[in-house]
Design a protein around this motif. Structure first.
Motif, PDB file in Angstrom:
ATOM      1  N   ASN A 115      -4.413  -8.640  11.806  1.00  0.00           N
ATOM      2  CA  ASN A 115      -4.994  -7.361  12.221  1.00  0.00           C
ATOM      3  C   ASN A 115      -6.062  -6.886  11.234  1.00  0.00           C
ATOM      4  OD1 ASN A 115      -5.275  -5.157  13.984  1.00  0.00           O
ATOM      5  ND2 ASN A 115      -3.931  -3.892  12.700  1.00  0.00           N
ATOM      6  N   ASP A 117      -9.753  -5.763  10.123  1.00  0.00           N
ATOM      7  CA  ASP A 117     -10.742  -4.928  10.822  1.00  0.00           C
ATOM      8  C   ASP A 117     -12.072  -5.676  11.016  1.00  0.00           C
ATOM      9  OD1 ASP A 117     -11.975  -2.860  12.060  1.00  0.00           O
ATOM     10  OD2 ASP A 117     -12.272  -1.661  10.245  1.00  0.00           O
ATOM     11  N   LYS A 193      -9.794   0.600  14.128  1.00  0.00           N
ATOM     12  CA  LYS A 193      -9.343   0.116  12.819  1.00  0.00           C
ATOM     13  C   LYS A 193      -8.338  -1.004  13.045  1.00  0.00           C
ATOM     14  CE  LYS A 193      -9.524   1.391   8.330  1.00  0.00           C
ATOM     15  NZ  LYS A 193     -10.817   0.885   7.883  1.00  0.00           N
ATOM     16  N   GLY A 194      -8.779  -2.221  12.920  1.00  0.00           N
ATOM     17  CA  GLY A 194      -7.897  -3.356  13.172  1.00  0.00           C
ATOM     18  C   GLY A 194      -8.694  -4.457  13.856  1.00  0.00           C
ATOM     19  N   ALA A 257      -1.394   0.607  13.732  1.00  0.00           N
ATOM     20  CA  ALA A 257      -0.865  -0.581  13.053  1.00  0.00           C
ATOM     21  C   ALA A 257      -1.608  -0.761  11.727  1.00  0.00           C
ATOM     22  CB  ALA A 257      -1.061  -1.814  13.931  1.00  0.00           C
ATOM     23  N   THR A 258      -0.909  -1.264  10.718  1.00  0.00           N
ATOM     24  CA  THR A 258      -1.536  -1.424   9.411  1.00  0.00           C
ATOM     25  C   THR A 258      -2.659  -2.455   9.504  1.00  0.00           C
ATOM     26  OG1 THR A 258       0.599  -1.013   8.416  1.00  0.00           O
ATOM     27  CG2 THR A 258      -1.110  -1.880   6.959  1.00  0.00           C
ATOM     28  N   GLU A 259      -3.801  -2.064   8.998  1.00  0.00           N
ATOM     29  CA  GLU A 259      -4.964  -2.951   8.998  1.00  0.00           C
ATOM     30  C   GLU A 259      -4.888  -3.807   7.732  1.00  0.00           C
ATOM     31  OE1 GLU A 259      -8.642  -4.549   8.026  1.00  0.00           O
ATOM     32  OE2 GLU A 259      -8.006  -2.724   6.963  1.00  0.00           O
ATOM     33  N   TYR A 260      -5.435  -5.021   7.778  1.00  0.00           N
ATOM     34  CA  TYR A 260      -5.173  -5.993   6.713  1.00  0.00           C
ATOM     35  C   TYR A 260      -5.787  -5.627   5.358  1.00  0.00           C
ATOM     36  CZ  TYR A 260      -4.015 -10.472   4.651  1.00  0.00           C
ATOM     37  OH  TYR A 260      -3.491 -11.456   3.853  1.00  0.00           O
ATOM     38  N   GLU A 262      -6.293  -2.767   4.240  1.00  0.00           N
ATOM     39  CA  GLU A 262      -5.437  -1.693   3.709  1.00  0.00           C
ATOM     40  C   GLU A 262      -4.133  -2.271   3.178  1.00  0.00           C
ATOM     41  OE1 GLU A 262      -6.909   1.949   6.646  1.00  0.00           O
ATOM     42  OE2 GLU A 262      -4.910   1.076   6.928  1.00  0.00           O
ATOM     43  N   ALA A 263      -3.591  -3.234   3.905  1.00  0.00           N
ATOM     44  CA  ALA A 263      -2.346  -3.869   3.462  1.00  0.00           C
ATOM     45  C   ALA A 263      -2.542  -4.530   2.100  1.00  0.00           C
ATOM     46  CB  ALA A 263      -1.886  -4.891   4.491  1.00  0.00           C
ATOM     47  N   ASN A 266      -2.515  -1.968  -0.458  1.00  0.00           N
ATOM     48  CA  ASN A 266      -1.133  -1.529  -0.707  1.00  0.00           C
ATOM     49  C   ASN A 266      -0.418  -2.469  -1.671  1.00  0.00           C
ATOM     50  OD1 ASN A 266      -1.561   0.557   1.072  1.00  0.00           O
ATOM     51  ND2 ASN A 266      -0.504  -0.425   2.798  1.00  0.00           N
TER      52      ASN A 266
END
Lengths: 277, 382, 186
Positions: A115, A117, A193-194, A257-260, A262-263, A266
């Motif tokens: 996922n 963006d 976003k994704g 859903a969490t975008e990559y 951003e992941a 994190n």
């Protein structure tokens, strides 16, 4: 939409004329993509286009945008690096159905899964055009190509289904007949976003159309017009009526859903917190 | 008791990962493979601590793809693999060479062909490193012979990649990668860091491949305000295809070679030991060079005038450095964990002026000093 | 001749054979600043019935990277003993756990054989069976004196998981104690 409102995309174009055959649908897809950029009013230097190999992959060559055309099938994997390297960039991949779903099939499902963006504009002409009209993983059963002279015996992928089951969070489809809708959907995909997949149904009158006696460009576009059914309209139709039809419009949207990238941030935050302890 | 904190007992793979961090690598993408996986594992933990990006991709093809993609945005990007994965990377390696995108590929060599012997060392990728990707192209490859040198050469590989806008290969092997050694970690101010040259001209004037005679064209990062395009198709100074212009194709492909060839003195490093009066020269690299060091000492203890030519840079091949010794030598002894890949290149370099004998093993075991000594002694007698 | 040792630790996966090599390397390399090289079985080999970890310790730079004539062998199971005894140096030293290894006296002629029930010691005296490797490390280092006890203790402490420091130091002490009756005959 009145003619006056069609955004001017000339600043995005360079190195024309293009190499595509007369009647090819690729130019319409590229035009739709560029109008989406203009609509979104994106800073020109903040867009990066990674293109595939093949007729549609040539698109990048005509764009006054950052971008590159790497190896066959790998555009999404390269684009993953571009986006992770600079998450502020709007990263768009222009690639064909053979490129994306056959040689690059693995990268396609994994880009969906992450996922990330990135926006994929998937040019689907049901065949390999540049190399002479061979069958692709999108060629329907029974159709003729230069490598299926007796009719295609391989099953075909539905890019939308594949994207959905692999985890893409924005999936849409349109056709070169519905250029304005196509442009809107690409704009929505970029804004999403994704990972977004916009399947652009296009035509190859030179190879695929000729071999299957589908008529010239005009007839092939007319077929796209007739086959297309918007997802909204399809909701009220029974399954039989939808056979042989092409669902268009937004087909799957998952927000939140969490975008990559951003992941990845994190993970960095977690690692730095643990290190500080 | 206090330990000496500047000393680390690291494996070669640990040292490679830490060297990458010291060099400023801020993007790593990899795919698990023995005997290189620990480089990924260490960086998966360490890079995020440093605020940098680690990803595991779906395969080696995607790993190098994303590494090159990240480099377009200015990242110092690296991947690590072993023979089978290196094979998968070859097409993208060619793209990075042609598009002149800095990146580092670490190949911790294992026995091949095919799956070969995953946990045992080999030097069978020397020629894959040189000619694995199709077409005429230059390449830079370095080979460490210790844990500390793995650290140093990882940094050097990143620096050379940045300096010459080129992929750089680090050819480690399963012994060097998996063994531990104690090493002094240099202070950060002792480490030279090279960053790629950015354009000085305005975005309107920028041409991404404008260079002649060994120059390295400046590279703008995507997002910096410079709009530029490139392709794996042979392109002119603007980055756009020039396939209908034979003169331009010739010029651009030769320019790629010139870029490395004109700067070879900066790239080539050879570790010469006791060569001044040598009659027999042992030419070795990587883990085998450690056996060669011992063998040369053993030969000297026996009164034999042996010397060592240790190849630190493998490609471009250190031909000038080697040719100067041809007239004083009775023979070159070339121990390597393959059936003669360096030996073949050496024959090309020496052009029959000096005898060359190989000491070759492909049974997954390291060549011993005694094997090399025996060969040296045979050549003295011959 | 300047100090030069080759150690081979062997046993089965899970006995802490790799960790022994790491601790000894750390003690010699980072505390006593000697040159060390450690090599080991890897991957599937390390999980099998006979895995090994080898450490070379030298005052001079180490050239050849592999152990060729080990001075010391530790064998913590029969398979390892049978497999790794063959290239031991003359007058070399073998430490075995007699509860796990049966020694044919013919095969060990010319070697110093020290049987130490490290597994039983770890279980009964230390109270933590997984410290058998640390007990064995104490035996090896007591017998050879290759690193100082202080350096070894520091390296053991650095490697010990939180909360197990005292237990590991006790294991090391038990190893030294068990070896106190042995004298090297070389």
């Amino acid at each position: 939409m009145s003619a006056a409102k069609i955004p001017d995309i000339s600043k995005y174009l360079t190195r024309l004329p293009h190499i595509w055959c007369s009647g090819c649908g690729n130019g319409i897809v590229v035009g739709a993509m560029l109008r989406s950029l203009e609509k979104l009013n994106l800073e020109q230097s903040q867009v990066a286009v990674v293109s595939g190999i093949g007729c549609s992959g040539r698109a990048g060559t005509y764009l006054n945008l950052c971008g590159f055309q790497p190896t066959h099938g790998r555009a999404l994997a390269f684009a993953t690096g571009v986006k992770l390297g600079n998450p502020k960039l709007h990263v768009i991949v222009l690639a064909g159905d053979g490129d994306t779903l056959s040689i690059g099939g693995n990268h396609f499902i994994h880009a969906c899964r992450r996922n990330i963006d990135v926006t994929l504009v998937l040019f689907n002409n049901s065949s390999y055009g540049m190399t002479g009209g061979q069958h692709a993983p999108t060629t329907p059963e029974g159709y003729k190509t230069t490598t299926t002279p007796y009719g295609n015996i391989d099953g075909n992928f539905d890019a939308v289904d594949l994207a959905k089951s692999s985890g893409a969070t924005y999936i849409a489809r349109s056709t070169i007949y519905h250029a304005s809708q196509l442009s809107d959907l690409i704009a929505k995909g970029i804004s999403h976003k994704g990972f977004s997949v916009i399947e652009a149904m296009t035509i190859c009158p030179t190879q695929y159309g000729r071999m299957n006696k589908l008529g010239g460009a005009v007839e092939m576009m007319e077929t796209l017009r007739k086959d297309a059914v918007s997802a909204k309209k399809a909701a009220g139709m029974d399954t039989d009526a939808l056979k042989e039809k092409l669902l268009t419009g937004e087909l799957y949207v998952k927000e939140g859903a969490t975008e990559y990238t951003e992941a990845v941030q994190n993970v960095i935050a977690k690692a730095q917190k643990r290190r500080a302890q | 008791m206090k330990r000496n904190d500047s000393i680390r007992v690291w494996t070669g793979n640990d040292a490679c990962a830490e060297g990458a961090i010291a060099a400023g690598v801020n993007f790593f993408a990899g795919y698990p493979i023995t005997p290189a996986s620990e480089i990924s594992e260490v960086l998966a933990r360490r890079l995020p601590e440093e605020g940098r990006t680690f990803v595991q991709m779906e395969d080696e093809i995607a790993s190098l793809s994303s590494v090159v993609g990240a480099s377009f945005t200015g990242m110092k990007a690296m991947t690590a693999t072993s023979g089978p994965g290196f094979s998968l990377m070859q097409e993208n390696l060619g793209f990075a060479i042609e598009a002149e995108i800095p990146c580092v590929i670490v190949d911790v060599q294992r026995v091949g062909p095919a799956s070969g012997v995953a946990t045992h060392p080999s030097q069978g990728d020397i020629m894959q490193a040189r000619w694995g990707t199709h077409g005429d192209h230059p390449i830079i490859a370095l080979a460490p012979y210790s844990v500390r040198e793995t650290y140093d050469l990882t940094i050097r590989a990143v620096n050379l990649a940045e300096k010459y806008r080129s992929p750089v290969l680090l050819l480690s092997d399963a012994v060097i990668g998996h063994m531990s050694e104690n090493m002094v970690v240099p202070a950060s101010d002792e480490i030279e860091i090279i960053n790629r040259t950015k354009p000085k001209v305005s975005p309107e004037e920028y041409k991404p491949y404008l260079a002649v005679g060994g120059e390295v064209p400046p590279m703008a990062s995507y997002g910096d305000g410079y709009i530029w395009h490139t392709t794996g198709i042979i392109h002119d100074e603007t980055g756009f295809p020039c396939t209908s212009n034979p003169n331009m194709i010739d010029f651009q492909v030769r320019r790629l070679h010139d870029k490395i060839a004109f700067n070879r003195d900066d790239i080539v490093t050879v570790d010469m030991r006791q060569m001044d009066d040598a009659e027999i020269a042992v030419v070795a690299m990587g883990s085998v060079a450690r056996s060669a060091v011992k063998a040369v000492k053993m030969a000297r203890d026996r009164g034999i005038k042996a010397g060592l030519i240790r190849l630190v840079t493998i490609w471009p091949f250190p031909d000038e450095e080697i040719i100067q010794y041809t007239s004083q030598l009775k023979a070159f002894v070339v121990p390597e964990l393959n059936l003669g890949q360096i030996q073949g290149q050496l024959r090309q370099t020496v052009e029959g002026r000096t005898k060359i004998v190989g000491v070759n093993r492909i049974d997954s075991k390291l060549i011993t000093p005694e094997q090399i000594l025996e060969s040296i002694q045979n050549e003295v007698k011959a | 001749m300047r100090e030069y040792y080759e150690f081979r630790f062997s046993g089965s996966g899970g006995q802490g054979i790799m960790l022994m090599g790491q601790i000894l390397s750390e003690a010699a390399g980072a505390y006593e600043m000697k040159n060390v090289v450690q090599t080991r079985s890897y991957g599937p080999e390390a999980r099998g019935g006979a895995c090994r970890s080898e450490v070379i310790i030298s005052q001079d730079p180490i050239d050849y990277l592999e152990v060729s004539k080990p001075n010391f062998l530790l064998a913590l199971n029969q398979e390892a003993f049978d497999k790794y005894l063959w290239d031991l140096q003359e007058n070399g030293t073998v430490v075995i756990d007699p509860d796990l290894v049966t020694v044919d006296p013919e095969r060990v002629k010319g070697f110093n054989v020290f049987p130490v029930p490290v597994t039983a010691i770890a279980k009964n005296q230390v109270g933590m069976p997984v410290t058998a490797n640390v007990v064995a490390l104490g035996v090896m280092c007591s017998v050879t004196g290759v690193v100082s006890r202080k350096a070894l203790e520091s390296a053991v402490l650095a490697a010990a998981p939180n909360g197990t420091e005292k237990t590991n130091l006790k294991a090391l002490a038990e190893g030294y104690k068990a070896a106190s009756g042995f004298n090297l005959d070389q």
